[in-house]
Design a protein around this motif. Structure first.
Motif, mmCIF file in Angstrom:
data_model
loop_
_atom_site.group_PDB
_atom_site.id
_atom_site.type_symbol
_atom_site.label_atom_id
_atom_site.label_comp_id
_atom_site.label_asym_id
_atom_site.label_seq_id
_atom_site.Cartn_x
_atom_site.Cartn_y
_atom_site.Cartn_z
ATOM 1 N N GLU A 194 65.346 10.789 64.046
ATOM 2 C CA GLU A 194 64.383 10.530 63.777
ATOM 3 C C GLU A 194 63.500 11.667 63.422
ATOM 4 O O GLU A 194 62.123 11.637 63.206
ATOM 5 N N TRP A 195 63.958 12.744 63.789
ATOM 6 C CA TRP A 195 63.185 14.168 63.827
ATOM 7 C C TRP A 195 63.324 14.860 62.485
ATOM 8 O O TRP A 195 63.107 16.055 62.397
ATOM 9 N N ARG A 196 63.672 14.431 61.288
ATOM 10 C CA ARG A 196 64.079 15.262 60.064
ATOM 11 C C ARG A 196 62.541 15.683 59.437
ATOM 12 O O ARG A 196 62.839 16.923 58.629
ATOM 13 N N PHE A 197 61.574 15.210 59.965
ATOM 14 C CA PHE A 197 60.217 15.850 59.312
ATOM 15 C C PHE A 197 59.997 17.019 60.057
ATOM 16 O O PHE A 197 59.010 17.727 59.556
ATOM 17 N N ALA A 198 60.463 17.261 61.357
ATOM 18 C CA ALA A 198 59.727 18.360 62.316
ATOM 19 C C ALA A 198 60.540 19.569 62.080
ATOM 20 O O ALA A 198 60.743 20.433 62.905
ATOM 21 N N TYR A 199 61.000 20.070 60.927
ATOM 22 C CA TYR A 199 61.585 21.460 60.584
ATOM 23 C C TYR A 199 60.875 22.461 60.931
ATOM 24 O O TYR A 199 61.267 23.548 61.212
ATOM 25 N N ALA A 200 59.616 22.474 60.647
ATOM 26 C CA ALA A 200 58.601 23.668 60.600
ATOM 27 C C ALA A 200 58.546 23.846 62.339
ATOM 28 O O ALA A 200 58.513 25.006 62.668
ATOM 29 N N GLU A 201 58.509 22.750 63.029
ATOM 30 C CA GLU A 201 58.298 23.029 64.464
ATOM 31 C C GLU A 201 59.458 23.632 65.024
ATOM 32 O O GLU A 201 59.728 24.531 66.085
ATOM 33 N N VAL A 202 60.772 23.171 64.568
ATOM 34 C CA VAL A 202 62.143 23.861 65.252
ATOM 35 C C VAL A 202 62.190 25.142 64.760
ATOM 36 O O VAL A 202 62.528 26.053 65.497
ATOM 37 N N TYR A 203 61.832 25.463 63.514
ATOM 38 C CA TYR A 203 62.126 27.053 63.064
ATOM 39 C C TYR A 203 60.869 27.779 63.671
ATOM 40 O O TYR A 203 61.187 28.985 64.026
ATOM 41 N N THR A 204 59.935 27.287 64.112
ATOM 42 C CA THR A 204 58.793 28.149 64.870
ATOM 43 C C THR A 204 59.222 28.330 66.185
ATOM 44 O O THR A 204 58.925 29.678 66.568
ATOM 45 N N PHE A 205 59.956 27.259 66.644
ATOM 46 C CA PHE A 205 60.397 27.712 68.269
ATOM 47 C C PHE A 205 61.386 29.023 68.143
ATOM 48 O O PHE A 205 61.566 29.590 68.827
ATOM 49 N N ILE A 206 62.343 28.509 67.061
ATOM 50 C CA ILE A 206 63.567 29.422 66.893
ATOM 51 C C ILE A 206 62.857 31.032 66.492
ATOM 52 O O ILE A 206 63.139 32.104 67.125
ATOM 53 N N ALA A 207 61.662 30.980 65.849
ATOM 54 C CA ALA A 207 61.347 32.196 65.469
ATOM 55 C C ALA A 207 60.552 32.830 66.761
ATOM 56 O O ALA A 207 60.704 34.267 66.873
ATOM 57 N N PHE A 208 60.030 32.214 67.612
ATOM 58 C CA PHE A 208 59.494 32.645 68.884
ATOM 59 C C PHE A 208 60.569 33.428 69.891
ATOM 60 O O PHE A 208 60.139 34.240 70.326
ATOM 61 N N ILE A 209 61.789 32.714 69.843
ATOM 62 C CA ILE A 209 63.082 33.258 70.584
ATOM 63 C C ILE A 209 63.265 34.565 69.761
ATOM 64 O O ILE A 209 63.606 35.675 70.629
ATOM 65 N N TYR A 210 63.471 34.615 68.668
ATOM 66 C CA TYR A 210 63.664 35.836 67.953
ATOM 67 C C TYR A 210 62.845 37.097 68.310
ATOM 68 O O TYR A 210 63.085 38.212 68.414
ATOM 69 N N PHE A 211 61.464 36.701 68.251
ATOM 70 C CA PHE A 211 60.520 37.420 68.459
ATOM 71 C C PHE A 211 60.171 37.999 69.795
ATOM 72 O O PHE A 211 60.063 39.277 70.007
ATOM 73 N N VAL A 212 60.439 37.269 70.812
ATOM 74 C CA VAL A 212 60.686 37.580 72.261
ATOM 75 C C VAL A 212 61.692 38.697 72.421
ATOM 76 O O VAL A 212 61.106 39.769 72.949
ATOM 77 N N PHE A 213 62.672 38.702 71.857
ATOM 78 C CA PHE A 213 63.813 39.484 71.887
ATOM 79 C C PHE A 213 63.707 40.821 71.151
ATOM 80 O O PHE A 213 63.809 41.893 71.478
ATOM 81 N N VAL A 214 63.215 40.547 69.926
ATOM 82 C CA VAL A 214 62.809 41.638 69.028
ATOM 83 C C VAL A 214 61.770 42.611 69.354
ATOM 84 O O VAL A 214 61.976 43.726 69.752
ATOM 85 N N PHE A 215 60.782 41.967 69.925
ATOM 86 C CA PHE A 215 59.524 42.695 70.404
ATOM 87 C C PHE A 215 59.776 43.469 71.414
ATOM 88 O O PHE A 215 59.424 44.479 71.767
ATOM 89 N N SER A 216 60.713 42.862 72.456
ATOM 90 C CA SER A 216 61.020 43.439 73.805
ATOM 91 C C SER A 216 61.547 44.873 73.415
ATOM 92 O O SER A 216 61.623 45.710 74.092
ATOM 93 N N LEU A 217 62.898 44.470 72.555
ATOM 94 C CA LEU A 217 63.630 45.690 72.200
ATOM 95 C C LEU A 217 62.822 46.795 71.668
ATOM 96 O O LEU A 217 62.881 48.101 71.730
#
Length: 357
Positions: free
Chosen positions: A318-341
Motif C-alpha cells: 500500500e506504500w507505492r505513493f511514498a517514494y519521496a519519503e523513502v528516498y529522503t530517508f536514504i538520502a539522510f543516511i548517505y548524508f550522515v556518512f558522507v558529511f562525517s567523512l
C-alpha cells in the motif's frame, strides 16, 4: 605617531554593506529572503507539522494528510536497512554495520596511526563483519551473499573497494613513476584505459561478461567480481592523485636521501609517500566520498543494496505513493556518512596544515 586602525564594523553595519548597499541590492536581498522563508516553511510543514508518523494509521491516513508519510519508514525500515537478509537473522546484519562503523572510527583516531594497529583493526573488523554476515561458524546459520542487502551490503562494498583499491593505487603510482619506460608506459596505458571507461561498464563487465572468459574455478561469486572491478576503478583514479602528490615533493629530497645511502624502499616509505599522501589528502578524501556514493551503481548488476531495498520498501503493498519519503530517508543516511567523512577530512587538513607554507 602612527594612526590608529579604524574600528571593525558591527554586525548590522556589515549586513547593510553586504546586502543593502543600494536600493536594487536591498530589493534583491528581501526577495531572496522571502523566497528562502517560503521554501523553508513549506519544507517544515511537509516534513514535520503536517506529517504522519504513526504506522498504525496505515496508508489511508497518509492520503488524507497534507504532509510527509513517515509511516512508511516506521513500517518498512527493516527492508530498507537489511534488504533480503533473513528476518530472524537481521540482528547479525545490524551488528555487522556497527562493526564496520567502529572499525572506521578507530582507524580515524591518531593513537592508532601505526601500521600494525591499523592492520589489526581492519583485519579484526573485516573478520567480524564477514563472520556475522555469512555465518556457518560459531553456531550462526549460513547466509549466502545472494541474500545480503541494504546498508550492510553498501558498507561492505565500500570498505572492500577501499581496502583493495588504496594499496593497489600506490603500487600503480610507483610503477608509473618507474625509470624503466616499458613499465611506466604500460602502467600509464592501464590507468588511462580504466579511467576512460564509466564505472557502470566496468561493473557490468566483471559481473556479467567476465564469467564467459574465465574457467569455472576462477570465476568466484559475482559480488567479489564486482568488488574487484570497483577496486580497480578506484585504484586508477587514486593512483593519479597519489602521483600528483609525489610530484609535489621536492626532487632534491630524493637526491639527499640517496646521498645518505638510503635504499629505494626506505626513500619511498620514509620520505616520498608520507609527503605525497599529505599533499594528496584533499583529493583523496574526495575520492573516498565519491566511491561511497558510487556503491549505489551496483543495483545495475542485480545487487540489493540500500537503493534497491528502498525501491522494494515502497514498490509493494500500500506504500507505492511514498517514494519521496523513502528516498529522503536514504538520502539522510548517505548524508550522515558522507558529511562525517568530509568533516574528518577537514580535521586532517587542519591537523596536517595541508596547503600552508
Amino acid at each position: 605617531m602612527t594612526d590608529l586602525a579604524p574600528p571593525a564594523p558591527g554586525m548590522l553595519e556589515d549586513l547593510r554593506r553586504r546586502f543593502f548597499a543600494s536600493p536594487l541590492q536591498a530589493l534583491v536581498s528581501l526577495l531572496s529572503l522571502g523566497l528562502i522563508a517560503l521554501v523553508g516553511w513549506k519544507l517544515l510543514n511537509w516534513a514535520l507539522l503536517s506529517a504522519v508518523f504513526d504506522p498504525s494509521q496505515g496508508a489511508e491516513a497518509c492520503h488524507r494528510a497534507a504532509g510527509a508519510c513517515w509511516s512508511v519508514i516506521a513500517a518498512r525500515w527493516r527492508i530498507i536497512l537489511f534488504g533480503l537478509y533473513p528476518y530472524e537473522e537481521q540482528w547479525r546484519s545490524a551488528l555487522a554495520c556497527v562493526a564496520v562503523v567502529a572499525m572506521t572510527v578507530l582507524s580515524c583516531i591518531p593513537a592508532f596511526w601505526t601500521g600494525r594497529r591499523i592492520a589489526a583493526i581492519w583485519l579484526a573488523g573485516t573478520t567480524v563483519f564477514y563472520v556475522l554476515m555469512k555465518g556457518g561458524v560459531l553456531g550462526l546459520s549460513y547466509v549466502g551473499e545472494e541474500s545480503w542487502g541494504g546498508l550492510a551490503l553498501t558498507l561492505f562494498i565500500f570498505v572492500a573497494t577501499c581496502l583493495i583499491g588504496f594499496p593497489l593505487s600506490i603500487v600503480l603510482a610507483l610503477l608509473r613513476r618507474s625509470e624503466l619506460p616499458w613499465i611506466s608506459r604500460t602502467t600509464g596505458l592501464i590507468i588511462d584505459a580504466v579511467r576512460s571507461l564509466p564505472l557502470i561498464s566496468i561493473l557490468f563487465t566483471f559481473a556479467i561478461v567476465l564469467p564467459f572468459a574465465l574457467p569455472h574455478w576462477l570465476q568466484g561469486d559475482k559480488l567479489y567480481r564486482v568488488i574487484v572491478g570497483s577496486a580497480l576503478f578506484f585504484a586508477a583514479y587514486q593512483a593519479e592523485i597519489v602521483r600528483g602528490g609525489m610530484q609535489g615533493v621536492a626532487h632534491g629530497q630524493g637526491e639527499a636521501a640517496m646521498a645518505l645511502g638510503l635504499s629505494y624502499w626506505q626513500r619511498v616509505s620514509r620520505i616520498l609517500l608520507p609527503q605525497a599522501m599529505r599533499n594528496a589528502l584533499p583529493a583523496t578524501i574526495n575520492q573516498f566520498v565519491i566511491s561511497f556514493k558510487e556503491t549505489s551503481l551496483v543495483v545495475i548488476v542485480g545487487f540489493f543494496e540500500i537503493i534497491a531495498s528502498g525501491n522494494a520498501a515502497y514498490g509493494t503493498g500500500e506504500w507505492r505513493f511514498a517514494y519521496a519519503e523513502v528516498y529522503t530517508f536514504i538520502a539522510f543516511i548517505y548524508f550522515v556518512f558522507v558529511f562525517s567523512l568530509s568533516r574528518y577530512g577537514a580535521f586532517l587538513e587542519r591537523r596536517m596544515s595541508v596547503g600552508e607554507r
